[in-house]
Design a protein around this motif. Structure first.
Motif, mmCIF file in Angstrom:
data_model
loop_
_atom_site.group_PDB
_atom_site.id
_atom_site.type_symbol
_atom_site.label_atom_id
_atom_site.label_comp_id
_atom_site.label_asym_id
_atom_site.label_seq_id
_atom_site.Cartn_x
_atom_site.Cartn_y
_atom_site.Cartn_z
ATOM 1 N N ARG A 14 0.839 -1.204 0.000
ATOM 2 C CA ARG A 14 0.000 0.000 0.000
ATOM 3 C C ARG A 14 0.874 1.254 0.000
ATOM 4 N NH1 ARG A 14 -4.431 -0.451 3.905
ATOM 5 N NH2 ARG A 14 -5.579 -1.229 2.130
ATOM 6 N N LYS A 15 1.956 1.232 0.749
ATOM 7 C CA LYS A 15 2.867 2.384 0.794
ATOM 8 C C LYS A 15 3.466 2.664 -0.586
ATOM 9 C CE LYS A 15 6.837 4.164 3.313
ATOM 10 N NZ LYS A 15 7.718 3.956 4.460
ATOM 11 N N GLU A 16 3.923 1.613 -1.263
ATOM 12 C CA GLU A 16 4.506 1.773 -2.597
ATOM 13 C C GLU A 16 3.448 2.226 -3.604
ATOM 14 O OE1 GLU A 16 7.972 -1.672 -2.393
ATOM 15 O OE2 GLU A 16 5.924 -2.233 -2.908
ATOM 16 N N ALA A 17 2.240 1.651 -3.511
ATOM 17 C CA ALA A 17 1.163 2.029 -4.426
ATOM 18 C C ALA A 17 0.758 3.483 -4.213
ATOM 19 C CB ALA A 17 -0.035 1.107 -4.246
ATOM 20 N N ALA A 18 0.692 3.908 -2.961
ATOM 21 C CA ALA A 18 0.343 5.298 -2.666
ATOM 22 C C ALA A 18 1.391 6.247 -3.236
ATOM 23 C CB ALA A 18 0.197 5.495 -1.159
ATOM 24 N N LEU A 28 -0.597 9.598 -3.779
ATOM 25 C CA LEU A 28 -1.688 9.730 -2.825
ATOM 26 C C LEU A 28 -1.158 9.397 -1.436
ATOM 27 C CD1 LEU A 28 -4.541 7.733 -4.629
ATOM 28 C CD2 LEU A 28 -4.351 10.213 -4.433
ATOM 29 N N GLY A 29 -1.880 9.806 -0.426
ATOM 30 C CA GLY A 29 -1.538 9.404 0.931
ATOM 31 C C GLY A 29 -1.931 7.953 1.152
ATOM 32 N N GLU A 30 -1.199 7.281 2.017
ATOM 33 C CA GLU A 30 -1.540 5.891 2.339
ATOM 34 C C GLU A 30 -2.947 5.784 2.901
ATOM 35 O OE1 GLU A 30 1.311 3.199 4.344
ATOM 36 O OE2 GLU A 30 2.660 4.928 4.195
ATOM 37 N N SER A 31 -3.329 6.731 3.757
ATOM 38 C CA SER A 31 -4.664 6.670 4.359
ATOM 39 C C SER A 31 -5.747 6.898 3.311
ATOM 40 C CB SER A 31 -4.799 7.674 5.502
ATOM 41 O OG SER A 31 -4.662 8.994 5.026
ATOM 42 N N THR A 32 -5.472 7.740 2.317
ATOM 43 C CA THR A 32 -6.442 7.952 1.229
ATOM 44 C C THR A 32 -6.644 6.656 0.456
ATOM 45 O OG1 THR A 32 -5.836 10.275 1.018
ATOM 46 C CG2 THR A 32 -6.902 9.244 -0.893
ATOM 47 N N ALA A 92 -6.108 3.637 1.536
ATOM 48 C CA ALA A 92 -6.780 2.683 2.422
ATOM 49 C C ALA A 92 -8.290 2.943 2.444
ATOM 50 C CB ALA A 92 -6.208 2.772 3.832
ATOM 51 N N LYS A 93 -8.678 4.212 2.535
ATOM 52 C CA LYS A 93 -10.106 4.569 2.545
ATOM 53 C C LYS A 93 -10.771 4.210 1.222
ATOM 54 C CE LYS A 93 -9.398 8.231 5.865
ATOM 55 N NZ LYS A 93 -9.198 9.666 6.066
ATOM 56 N N LEU A 94 -10.066 4.431 0.110
ATOM 57 C CA LEU A 94 -10.617 4.071 -1.199
ATOM 58 C C LEU A 94 -10.810 2.561 -1.301
ATOM 59 C CD1 LEU A 94 -8.532 6.475 -3.459
ATOM 60 C CD2 LEU A 94 -11.025 6.518 -3.146
ATOM 61 N N PHE A 95 -9.906 1.797 -0.703
ATOM 62 C CA PHE A 95 -10.026 0.337 -0.711
ATOM 63 C C PHE A 95 -11.250 -0.108 0.082
ATOM 64 C CE2 PHE A 95 -8.902 -3.840 1.193
ATOM 65 C CZ PHE A 95 -8.848 -4.587 0.022
ATOM 66 N N VAL A 96 -11.434 0.470 1.261
ATOM 67 C CA VAL A 96 -12.564 0.118 2.123
ATOM 68 C C VAL A 96 -13.898 0.465 1.452
ATOM 69 C CG1 VAL A 96 -13.724 0.688 4.299
ATOM 70 C CG2 VAL A 96 -11.267 0.251 4.273
ATOM 71 N N SER A 97 -13.957 1.621 0.779
ATOM 72 C CA SER A 97 -15.208 2.056 0.146
ATOM 73 C C SER A 97 -15.472 1.351 -1.187
ATOM 74 C CB SER A 97 -15.181 3.567 -0.085
ATOM 75 O OG SER A 97 -14.238 3.909 -1.089
ATOM 76 N N ARG A 144 -2.027 -5.860 -1.530
ATOM 77 C CA ARG A 144 -1.057 -5.675 -2.613
ATOM 78 C C ARG A 144 -1.771 -5.195 -3.866
ATOM 79 N NH1 ARG A 144 1.799 -6.001 1.138
ATOM 80 N NH2 ARG A 144 3.532 -7.396 1.495
ATOM 81 N N TYR A 145 -1.078 -4.365 -4.629
ATOM 82 C CA TYR A 145 -1.613 -3.782 -5.857
ATOM 83 C C TYR A 145 -0.683 -4.101 -7.020
ATOM 84 C CZ TYR A 145 -4.305 -0.880 -2.604
ATOM 85 O OH TYR A 145 -5.142 -0.440 -1.607
ATOM 86 N N ALA A 146 -1.253 -4.414 -8.176
ATOM 87 C CA ALA A 146 -0.459 -4.604 -9.397
ATOM 88 C C ALA A 146 -0.308 -3.242 -10.069
ATOM 89 C CB ALA A 146 -1.144 -5.589 -10.335
#
Length: 87
Positions: free
Chosen positions: A28-32, A37-41, A43-48, A62-64
């Motif tokens: 998530r850190k690398e993808a952000a 984007l921020g990591e928390s942003t 994370a929130k997009l993933f949850v929603s 993990r993200y491709a």
């Protein structure tokens, strides 16, 4: 040798390998950082369910890189009033 794409974020170099066969799985850190984007942003997009597709393994996400590119491309708009949906 696979081509590489270099992305700078907050002074750190992030190298994403791109090959036609195997996706490079990003934390998530690398993808952000890749999306700037921020990591928390992210994370929130993933949850929603509004974020890029991801794989969840235990507590890790993990993200491709190709999915991140496709997700960003799908968010392209011509104006702020463009909803992105086809009428």
């Amino acid at each position: 040798m696979p081509a590489t794409s270099r992305h700078l974020h907050q002074g750190h170099k992030l190298i994403i390998e791109r090959s036609g066969e195997q996706p490079k799985w990003l934390t998530r850190k690398e993808a952000a950082a890749y999306l700037r984007l921020g990591e928390s942003t992210l994370a929130k997009l993933f949850v929603s369910g509004d974020g890029p597709p991801a794989i969840k393994v235990g507590r890790s996400v993990r993200y491709a890189a190709g999915d991140l590119d496709a997700w960003m491309g799908s968010r392209r708009r011509r104006s702020t009033s463009d909803s992105g949906s086809v009428a």
